[in-house]
Design a protein around this motif. Structure first.
Motif: not given
Ligand SMILES: Cc1cc2nc3c(=O)[nH]c(=O)nc-3n(C[C@H](O)[C@H](O)[C@H](O)COP(=O)(O)O)c2cc1C
Length: 215
Positions: A146-151, A166-178
Motif C-alpha cells: 500500500x505504501x509504494x503503490x498508486x492508481x 520490487x519491495x525485495x530490491x536493494x535501495x540506497x540506505x534502504x530508502x525505498x523512495x519509489x
C-alpha cells in the motif's frame, strides 16, 4: 536457481571471506558482463582484485571495509545512465547470487583505487562488492504494498506479484523512495521520490518488478 529464488535469497553482505573467486566463475561473470554491456550500452567492469576500493573512513563506519572483488559500474554520461546501471547491474547481482556468491551495491567507495577504465565521456556511477560472504545478510525492513503503490485500487495479481519483488530490491540506505503506479489502462509507471542514488534504485526496482510480473 531462478530469478525469483535469487531475489528472495539476496541480501547485502558487507563481511567477506578472503577467498578469491574461482577462475571458472570469474569467466562466467565476465561473459554475463559482456552480454549486459551490449544490451544496456554500458561499460561494467569486473575487477577481480578489489584492492583498496573500500578503504574510505565512511566504508568502515558503514560496515563494508573490504571485499575480494568489485564491479565498476561505468557508462557514457547521459540522462538515463543511472537507471540503466541499476536495471542491468541488478541482473548481474542476481546472476552472481546464483553462482553462490554475495554482493553489496556501494555508492561509498574510493573512485581512484577501484582502477576502472573510463573512455571519453564515460562516468563511474557506483560499485558492487562481490565475494563469498561470512554470512548471507538479513532481510531488510520493508514498506508495504500500500505504501509504494498508486492508481487503480483493484490490483491484478501480475501487478501485486511485481510489487512484491520490487519491495525485495536493494535501495540506497534502504530508502525505498519509489512508487509504482497502475493506470486505468493497466500501464505501469515508476515514480522516483528522490534521495541519494534514487535513479539507480528505480532501475533496480524496475527489473525486480518485471521478474515478479512474469511469474
Ligand atoms: C544504489 C545503492 C547504493 C548503496 N550504497 C551503499 C553503500 O555505500 N554502503 C553500504 O554499506 N550499502 C550500500 N547499499 C546497500 C543498501 O544499504 C541495501 O541495499 C539496503 O539496506 C537494503 O538491504 P538489502 O540489500 O540487504 O536488501 C546501497 C544500495 C543501493 C541500491
Amino acid at each position: 536457481m531462478n530469478d525469483i529464488e535469487a531475489i528472495r535469497s539476496r541480501h547485502s553482505v558487507r563481511n567477506y571471506k578472503p577467498d578469491r573467486i574461482e577462475p571458472d566463475k570469474a569467466a562466467l561473470i565476465n561473459e554475463k558482463i559482456d552480454e549486459l554491456n551490449k544490451a544496456g550500452n554500458l561499460h561494467l567492469q569486473f575487477m577481480e582484485d578489489a584492492g583498496n576500493t573500500y578503504n574510505r573512513l565512511l566504508n568502515k563506519a558503514m560496515g563494508l571495509g573490504s571485499a575480494p572483488s568489485v564491479i565498476a559500474c561505468v557508462g557514457k554520461e547521459g540522462e538515463d545512465l543511472e537507471e540503466r546501471i541499476g536495471y542491468y547491474g541488478e541482473q548481474l547481482v542476481l546472476f552472481i547470487q546464483k553462482l553462490g556468491l554475495n554482493t553489496c551495491w556501494a555508492g561509498t567507495f574510493n573512485k581512484k583505487n577501484i582502477g576502472a577504465d573510463l573512455y571519453d565521456g564515460e562516468k563511474l556511477v557506483i560499485s558492487i562488492a562481490v565475494g563469498y560472504g561470512k554470512d548471507h545478510g538479513v532481510p531488510h525492513k520493508s514498506k508495504t504494498i500500500e505504501q509504494v503503490t498508486e492508481g487503480k485500487s483493484d490490483m491484478p495479481d501480475w501487478f501485486t506479484n511485481g510489487v512484491k519483488m520490487a519491495l525485495l530490491a536493494p535501495t540506497a540506505i534502504n530508502q525505498q523512495k519509489f512508487a509504482i503506479r497502475l493506470n486505468d489502462d493497466d500501464s505501469v509507471e515508476f515514480i522516483n521520490k528522490g534521495g541519494p542514488y534514487a535513479k539507480v534504485d528505480i532501475g533496480i526496482v524496475k527489473y525486480h518488478f518485471e521478474v515478479g510480473r512474469a511469474q
